[in-house]
Motif scaffolding. Structure first.
Motif, PDB file in Angstrom:
ATOM      1  N   THR A   1     -26.262   8.073  79.959  1.00  0.00           N
ATOM      2  CA  THR A   1     -26.137   7.216  81.106  1.00  0.00           C
ATOM      3  C   THR A   1     -26.147   7.811  82.650  1.00  0.00           C
ATOM      4  OG1 THR A   1     -23.590   7.215  81.359  1.00  0.00           O
ATOM      5  CG2 THR A   1     -24.834   5.565  79.802  1.00  0.00           C
ATOM      6  N   SER A   2     -25.832   9.149  82.468  1.00  0.00           N
ATOM      7  CA  SER A   2     -25.714   9.930  83.632  1.00  0.00           C
ATOM      8  C   SER A   2     -26.223  11.441  83.514  1.00  0.00           C
ATOM      9  CB  SER A   2     -24.279   9.985  84.313  1.00  0.00           C
ATOM     10  OG  SER A   2     -23.413  10.581  83.616  1.00  0.00           O
ATOM     11  N   GLY A   3     -26.678  11.976  84.986  1.00  0.00           N
ATOM     12  CA  GLY A   3     -26.860  13.412  84.613  1.00  0.00           C
ATOM     13  C   GLY A   3     -26.652  14.169  86.031  1.00  0.00           C
ATOM     14  N   GLN A   4     -27.194  14.936  86.596  1.00  0.00           N
ATOM     15  CA  GLN A   4     -27.089  15.765  87.571  1.00  0.00           C
ATOM     16  C   GLN A   4     -28.448  16.451  88.018  1.00  0.00           C
ATOM     17  OE1 GLN A   4     -24.177  18.732  85.933  1.00  0.00           O
ATOM     18  NE2 GLN A   4     -22.389  17.382  86.675  1.00  0.00           N
ATOM     19  N   PHE A   5     -28.572  16.253  89.594  1.00  0.00           N
ATOM     20  CA  PHE A   5     -29.398  17.152  90.073  1.00  0.00           C
ATOM     21  C   PHE A   5     -28.404  18.338  90.905  1.00  0.00           C
ATOM     22  CE2 PHE A   5     -32.491  13.560  91.640  1.00  0.00           C
ATOM     23  CZ  PHE A   5     -33.036  13.503  90.094  1.00  0.00           C
ATOM     24  N   TYR A   6     -28.857  19.192  91.167  1.00  0.00           N
ATOM     25  CA  TYR A   6     -28.288  20.411  91.938  1.00  0.00           C
ATOM     26  C   TYR A   6     -28.702  20.760  93.183  1.00  0.00           C
ATOM     27  CZ  TYR A   6     -26.113  21.572  87.516  1.00  0.00           C
ATOM     28  OH  TYR A   6     -25.387  21.725  86.265  1.00  0.00           O
ATOM     29  N   ARG A   7     -27.583  21.016  94.363  1.00  0.00           N
ATOM     30  CA  ARG A   7     -28.046  20.862  95.810  1.00  0.00           C
ATOM     31  C   ARG A   7     -27.470  22.159  96.342  1.00  0.00           C
ATOM     32  NH1 ARG A   7     -24.862  16.764  98.843  1.00  0.00           N
ATOM     33  NH2 ARG A   7     -23.422  18.235  99.314  1.00  0.00           N
ATOM     34  N   LEU A   8     -28.436  22.511  97.221  1.00  0.00           N
ATOM     35  CA  LEU A   8     -27.998  23.767  98.181  1.00  0.00           C
ATOM     36  C   LEU A   8     -28.635  23.264  99.492  1.00  0.00           C
ATOM     37  CD1 LEU A   8     -29.482  26.991  96.402  1.00  0.00           C
ATOM     38  CD2 LEU A   8     -27.301  26.487  96.950  1.00  0.00           C
ATOM     39  N   THR A   9     -27.800  23.963 100.642  1.00  0.00           N
ATOM     40  CA  THR A   9     -28.157  23.343 102.019  1.00  0.00           C
ATOM     41  C   THR A   9     -29.064  24.548 102.581  1.00  0.00           C
ATOM     42  OG1 THR A   9     -26.207  24.728 102.881  1.00  0.00           O
ATOM     43  CG2 THR A   9     -25.932  22.470 102.406  1.00  0.00           C
ATOM     44  N   ARG A  10     -29.895  23.989 103.722  1.00  0.00           N
ATOM     45  CA  ARG A  10     -30.848  25.025 104.472  1.00  0.00           C
ATOM     46  C   ARG A  10     -30.051  26.301 104.804  1.00  0.00           C
ATOM     47  NH1 ARG A  10     -35.870  23.757 105.832  1.00  0.00           N
ATOM     48  NH2 ARG A  10     -35.499  21.521 105.525  1.00  0.00           N
ATOM     49  N   SER A  11     -28.879  25.941 105.567  1.00  0.00           N
ATOM     50  CA  SER A  11     -28.153  27.052 105.900  1.00  0.00           C
ATOM     51  C   SER A  11     -27.639  28.034 105.135  1.00  0.00           C
ATOM     52  CB  SER A  11     -26.865  26.489 106.890  1.00  0.00           C
ATOM     53  OG  SER A  11     -26.270  25.749 105.926  1.00  0.00           O
ATOM     54  N   GLU A  12     -27.336  27.483 103.608  1.00  0.00           N
ATOM     55  CA  GLU A  12     -27.044  28.594 102.869  1.00  0.00           C
ATOM     56  C   GLU A  12     -27.832  29.538 102.389  1.00  0.00           C
ATOM     57  OE1 GLU A  12     -23.718  26.404  99.835  1.00  0.00           O
ATOM     58  OE2 GLU A  12     -25.619  25.398  99.762  1.00  0.00           O
ATOM     59  N   VAL A  13     -29.324  29.093 102.345  1.00  0.00           N
ATOM     60  CA  VAL A  13     -30.373  29.647 101.762  1.00  0.00           C
ATOM     61  C   VAL A  13     -30.576  30.894 102.953  1.00  0.00           C
ATOM     62  CG1 VAL A  13     -32.850  29.825 101.160  1.00  0.00           C
ATOM     63  CG2 VAL A  13     -31.203  28.010 100.198  1.00  0.00           C
ATOM     64  N   THR A  14     -30.650  30.315 104.201  1.00  0.00           N
ATOM     65  CA  THR A  14     -30.963  30.981 105.267  1.00  0.00           C
ATOM     66  C   THR A  14     -29.800  32.245 105.535  1.00  0.00           C
ATOM     67  OG1 THR A  14     -31.831  29.044 106.307  1.00  0.00           O
ATOM     68  CG2 THR A  14     -31.185  31.090 107.826  1.00  0.00           C
ATOM     69  N   GLU A  15     -28.637  31.929 105.461  1.00  0.00           N
ATOM     70  CA  GLU A  15     -27.745  32.878 105.476  1.00  0.00           C
ATOM     71  C   GLU A  15     -27.833  33.999 104.355  1.00  0.00           C
ATOM     72  OE1 GLU A  15     -22.783  33.260 105.278  1.00  0.00           O
ATOM     73  OE2 GLU A  15     -23.666  31.377 105.496  1.00  0.00           O
ATOM     74  N   TYR A  16     -28.201  33.493 103.358  1.00  0.00           N
ATOM     75  CA  TYR A  16     -28.262  34.351 102.090  1.00  0.00           C
ATOM     76  C   TYR A  16     -29.323  35.584 102.416  1.00  0.00           C
ATOM     77  CZ  TYR A  16     -28.994  36.290  97.249  1.00  0.00           C
ATOM     78  OH  TYR A  16     -28.872  37.103  96.187  1.00  0.00           O
ATOM     79  N   LEU A  17     -30.464  35.060 102.477  1.00  0.00           N
ATOM     80  CA  LEU A  17     -31.686  35.732 103.200  1.00  0.00           C
ATOM     81  C   LEU A  17     -31.369  36.578 104.069  1.00  0.00           C
ATOM     82  CD1 LEU A  17     -34.713  33.217 102.356  1.00  0.00           C
ATOM     83  CD2 LEU A  17     -33.896  35.445 100.735  1.00  0.00           C
ATOM     84  N   THR A  18     -30.670  36.175 105.405  1.00  0.00           N
ATOM     85  CA  THR A  18     -30.552  36.998 106.516  1.00  0.00           C
ATOM     86  C   THR A  18     -29.695  38.233 106.117  1.00  0.00           C
ATOM     87  OG1 THR A  18     -30.721  35.096 107.837  1.00  0.00           O
ATOM     88  CG2 THR A  18     -29.544  36.888 108.666  1.00  0.00           C
TER      89      THR A  18
END
Length: 359
Positions: free
Chosen positions: A77-94
């Motif tokens: 009946t239910s499942g999951q998508f997974y979410r990151l934010t743009r700022s999280e990815v930007t901060e990681y790569l920076t």
């Protein structure tokens, strides 16, 4: 896109595929781009997550498992998508760019309700593509019924009050090839409707003798088939289209997939082949295509050849543009759950405003 036969072939390929020459031809040399790994943590890192799509909805980056209830297989009946934010990815790569180790990113699981609408489909083989517009996502679902042609079902999901809900489910669209385990794996939103791209687009492998893309209304009602450029191997996902209809696709070949191998590669002949590809039958590259309003064509821009680093290849299944500096990509379970960054400066000067925030 997995089955028992493919797994047996994979085991054979583990010891033989990487070192074999891709072709007897000598192609001109070309540069290759190293994929930067973005380390992840949490339940998404299990191979069972089997990521199959990637997409932006505003500043949220959605990582889509092929089977939404992989953590709870007994609850349809239910499942999951997974979410990151743009700022999280930007901060990681920076942080990485400064030469400092970055803390692994932990994508947030977000509930998807009414998953049973998908699970109830006869021959259901999970989600293969995701494209987003506002709070509405379009999904491409793989249908695989033994002894019959593959089919794709398109569906929609709505994001409201912090959760997703499977909404509409459309009719089946039969595969354009008789090759087993091959279906539609990319969705591109256009002014004329939703483009659904089959993963196999070699003219010699088509039932009609020519590749075609499916064009449907955003209501999921079919408009028809449109001409599609001949692209070898597999197309496993696509970015959002820019204002002038340009988008990038993942062009991938796992060396054990003998059904779609070619003796000649027109893209390498014209634009060159990288050194790691010259030593392998695996193909991992990005190709820019364009929707003209009536057909899908190439743009004349050179492909981005990814430096091969894994003996048995990386099955890239999802891609998005990232700002005006490159792409983000995800793999399924081969060789594991991977999120990667691919730098690219070639289209920064002509990137349409706003297109970097799309799928």
């Amino acid at each position: 896109m997995k089955n028992f036969h493919a797994w047996l072939v994979y085991l054979v390929c583990v010891v033989s595929c990487f070192s074999l020459p891709a072709s007897a031809e000598d192609y001109p040399p070309a540069n290759e781009t190293l994929v930067t790994n973005i380390e992840l943590s949490g339940s998404i890192t299990t191979p069972n997550a089997e990521l199959s799509a990637l997409g932006w909805c505003g500043d949220y980056l959605w990582l889509i498992p092929q089977y939404l209830n992989f953590n709870r297989p007994n609850d349809p009946t239910s499942g999951q998508f997974y979410r990151l934010t743009r700022s999280e990815v930007t901060e990681y790569l920076t942080t990485l760019n400064k030469g400092t180790p970055a803390k692994p990113l932990a994508p947030l699981p977000v509930t998807v309700k009414e998953n049973q609408k998908l699970e109830a489909l006869s021959g259901y083989q999970g989600i293969e593509a995701f494209a987003c517009e506002g709070n509405k996502a379009f999904l491409a679902i793989e249908i695989n019924r033994w002894g019959r042609r593959e089919a794709t079902v398109l569906a929609t999901a709505l994001y409201e009050a912090g959760v997703w809900r499977i909404d509409e489910v459309s009719q089946r669209h039969l595969s354009q090839t008789k090759i087993a385990n091959k279906g539609n794996e990319a969705l591109v939103i256009t002014e004329q409707g939703l483009l659904s791209l089959h993963e196999v687009n070699s003219a010699d492998l088509q039932i009609t003798g020519k590749p075609q893309a499916l064009l449907v209304e955003k209501s999921l009602r079919s408009i028809g088939k449109v001409p599609m450029v001949d692209v070898p191997y597999r197309i496993t996902d696509a970015t959002a289209a820019s204002d002038d209809g340009k988008f990038w696709v993942i062009n991938y070949l796992w060396a054990g997939d003998v059904s779609i191998q070619r003796d000649h590669d027109a893209f390498w002949q014209e634009y060159g082949q990288g050194a790691s590809h010259a030593k392998s039958k695996h193909v991992e590259r990005l190709i820019e295509l364009q929707w003209t309003g009536t057909e899908v064509t190439t743009t004349g821009r050179a492909p981005i050849n990814l430096l091969l680093t894994e003996r048995n290849g990386r099955n890239w299944e999802g891609i998005v543009r990232f700002e005006d500096v490159g792409f983000l990509m995800v793999t399924d379970k081969h060789p594991g759950t991977m999120l990667g960054y691919v730098p690219y400066e070639g289209w920064a000067e002509d990137l349409a405003p706003g297109s970097a925030t799309g799928h």
